[in-house]
Design an enzyme around this catalytic site. Structure first.
Site, short mmCIF file in Angstrom:
data_model
loop_
_atom_site.label_atom_id
_atom_site.label_comp_id
_atom_site.label_asym_id
_atom_site.label_seq_id
_atom_site.Cartn_x
_atom_site.Cartn_y
_atom_site.Cartn_z
N ARG A 1 26.51 73.31 75.65
CA ARG A 1 26.91 73.08 74.26
C ARG A 1 28.37 73.50 74.11
O ARG A 1 29.15 72.87 73.43
CB ARG A 1 26.02 73.83 73.27
CG ARG A 1 26.50 73.68 71.84
CD ARG A 1 25.48 73.99 70.74
NE ARG A 1 24.42 74.89 71.08
CZ ARG A 1 24.55 76.22 71.21
NH1 ARG A 1 25.71 76.80 70.98
NH2 ARG A 1 23.53 76.96 71.55
N TYR B 1 35.89 55.37 53.90
CA TYR B 1 34.69 54.97 54.63
C TYR B 1 33.46 55.51 53.87
O TYR B 1 33.45 56.68 53.44
CB TYR B 1 34.74 55.58 56.04
CG TYR B 1 33.48 55.38 56.82
CD1 TYR B 1 33.10 54.12 57.26
CD2 TYR B 1 32.64 56.45 57.12
CE1 TYR B 1 31.94 53.93 57.98
CE2 TYR B 1 31.46 56.27 57.84
CZ TYR B 1 31.12 55.01 58.26
OH TYR B 1 29.96 54.83 58.96
N ASP C 1 41.98 60.22 59.19
CA ASP C 1 40.97 59.43 59.88
C ASP C 1 41.70 58.23 60.48
O ASP C 1 42.11 57.31 59.76
CB ASP C 1 39.89 58.99 58.87
CG ASP C 1 38.78 58.16 59.52
OD1 ASP C 1 39.01 57.60 60.62
OD2 ASP C 1 37.69 58.04 58.93
N LYS D 1 34.16 53.46 67.63
CA LYS D 1 34.84 52.19 67.36
C LYS D 1 35.80 51.82 68.49
O LYS D 1 35.36 51.58 69.59
CB LYS D 1 35.53 52.28 66.00
CG LYS D 1 34.67 52.92 64.90
CD LYS D 1 33.43 52.12 64.53
CE LYS D 1 32.42 52.89 63.68
NZ LYS D 1 32.95 53.53 62.48
C1 PLP Z 1 32.52 54.55 61.57
C2 PLP Z 1 33.52 55.32 60.84
C3 PLP Z 1 33.33 56.69 60.59
C4 PLP Z 1 32.07 57.43 61.01
O1 PLP Z 1 31.92 57.49 62.39
P1 PLP Z 1 30.49 57.53 63.13
O2 PLP Z 1 30.87 57.55 64.57
O3 PLP Z 1 29.75 56.30 62.72
O4 PLP Z 1 29.79 58.76 62.68
C5 PLP Z 1 34.33 57.37 59.92
N1 PLP Z 1 35.46 56.75 59.50
C6 PLP Z 1 35.65 55.43 59.71
C7 PLP Z 1 36.91 54.80 59.22
C8 PLP Z 1 34.71 54.68 60.38
O5 PLP Z 1 34.90 53.37 60.56
#
Ligand code: PLP
Length: 381
Positions: free
Chosen positions: A46, A98, A170, A195
């Site tokens: 962990r 998001y 982000d 992504k």
């Molecule tokens: C998908 C996404 C998230 C969340 O990420 P996960 O891996 O699905 O938990 C946060 N911000 C943006 C802009 C996203 O596209």
């Protein structure tokens, strides 16, 4: 080192015991100690795992940062940042976040006494009236999802820094190939690794990158204490995905531009949201802070009835109707009922997100085939 070279080499060293050129998948939960507390830097998985460490170094290098920490999802990474705060603290963030971030902030953390202010941050000055002594964090997301609004990171950082407020960005939509917020003064970069970084729609993962060692220690403590860490197999898959990030991004951007232009000139299309257009309201900021305009865009049909949008969504063949983005394959999404359903309708509409908006994550297929698919689907509406 330049970006493509880093994507292939950063964080990755041949395995010292075998010479294996690729980082092994260290599928282990614990490590043998020679004597109590005497080990090779790894005590329990962990806390640390060599495959994960390699990935953390790779992502940090791509973001021009010193320290990377990976999480079991993007939301896990975002959650760790909010856990830096105390009850009574306040956060300023944008009004077209998001959906999952909006849900985490309003449904989980407001209950615990943290206050979130949502504002149109495409005008950085809107931050000013929201700042008070309790403001501890500015959370930015740019380009925004799904309306592709662009926030001026440097302008926001300047305002936040003058009030000692930490800035987190982000960077999921841009990927480090297009934008590196730490270079613009941000304190924390967050990724949904799920992504573009992973890029193959086969992993859920998140990451944070920072430069400040003390902040890194605090976040690493949270990661280990709360336990939202990714496994070694997923870490390996992302290490593999990252090796082609620059090649994929080049094609995502090329295809994105072609499709934006195709849609804009199509008589059945209403509005196209893509920051590469010169008349996009934030085009000049996008041009300054991003290296290209990416593979995400949204649009509406000229016939703005919901049943027409649904008809279109049902008729595409190559684009798959699915949540998520940033993979090699093209996806199509209906934000109002899918990715952004967790935001109340009234709130969505106030922020310009109509029920007929369609979002594309443009993959790296051949552009002729993608346009032919959109063409045949548009013929159906
Ligand atoms: C998908 C996404 C998230 C969340 O990420 P996960 O891996 O699905 O938990 C946060 N911000 C943006 C802009 C996203 O596209």
């Amino acid at each position: 080192m330049k970006f493509g070279t880093k994507a292939i080499h950063a964080g990755v060293e041949p395995d010292p015991t075998t010479g294996a050129i690729m980082t092994p998948i260290f599928q282990t939960s614990t490590y043998v100690q020679a004597s109590p507390g005497k080990h090779k830097g790894y005590a329990y998985a962990r806390g640390a795992n060599p495959t994960r460490n390699s990935l953390q170094k790779s992502i940090a290098a791509l973001e021009n940062g010193k320290f990377g920490i990976c999480f079991s999802s993007g939301m896990g990474a975002t959650d760790a940042v909010v856990r830096l705060l105390n009850p009574g603290d306040e956060v300023i963030t944008s009004n077209d976040l998001y959906g999952g971030s909006y849900r985490l902030f309003t449904k989980v953390y407001e209950r615990m006494g943290i206050k979130f202010h949502f504002a149109d941050l495409t005008h950085a000055d809107n931050i000013k009236p929201l700042i008070n002594a309790k403001t501890k964090l500015l959370w930015l997301e740019t380009p925004s999802n799904p309306l592709m609004r662009i926030i001026d990171i440097q302008a926001c950082v300047a305002l936040a820094k003058s009030s000692n407020i930490r800035v987190a960005v982000d960077n999921t939509f841009a990927s480090p190939y297009l934008q590196t917020p730490l270079d613009m003064g941000a304190d924390i970069v967050m990724h949904s690794v799920t992504k573009y970084l992973s890029g193959h729609s086969d992993v859920i993962m998140g990451a944070l990158v920072v430069n400040d060692e003390k902040l890194y220690q605090e976040l690493a403590f949270i990661a280990n204490s709360c336990g939202a860490v990714p496994g070694p197999q997923d870490s390996f898959l992302v290490l593999r995905g990252i090796k082609t990030l620059h090649l994929r991004m080049e094609r995502h951007c090329f295809n994105g531009k072609k499709i934006a232009e195709y849609l804009r000139h199509h008589p059945k299309i209403g509005k196209v949201y893509w920051p590469g257009f010169e008349d996009h309201p934030n085009h000049s900021i996008a041009k300054r802070q991003m290296r290209d305009f990416g593979g995400m865009l949204s649009f509406t049909l000229k016939d703005d009835r919901l049943e027409q949008a649904i008809r279109f969504l049902e008729h595409v063949k190559l684009f798959s109707l699915a949540e998520s983005l940033g993979g090699v394959e093209s996806l199509i999404n209906h934000p109002a009922s899918m990715t952004h359903a967790s935001i109340p309708k009234a709130e969505r509409e106030k922020n310009g997100l109509s029920d007929t908006l369609i979002r594309l994550s443009i993959g790296v297929e051949d552009i002729e085939d993608l346009i032919a698919d959109l063409d045949q689907s548009l013929a159906s509406v």
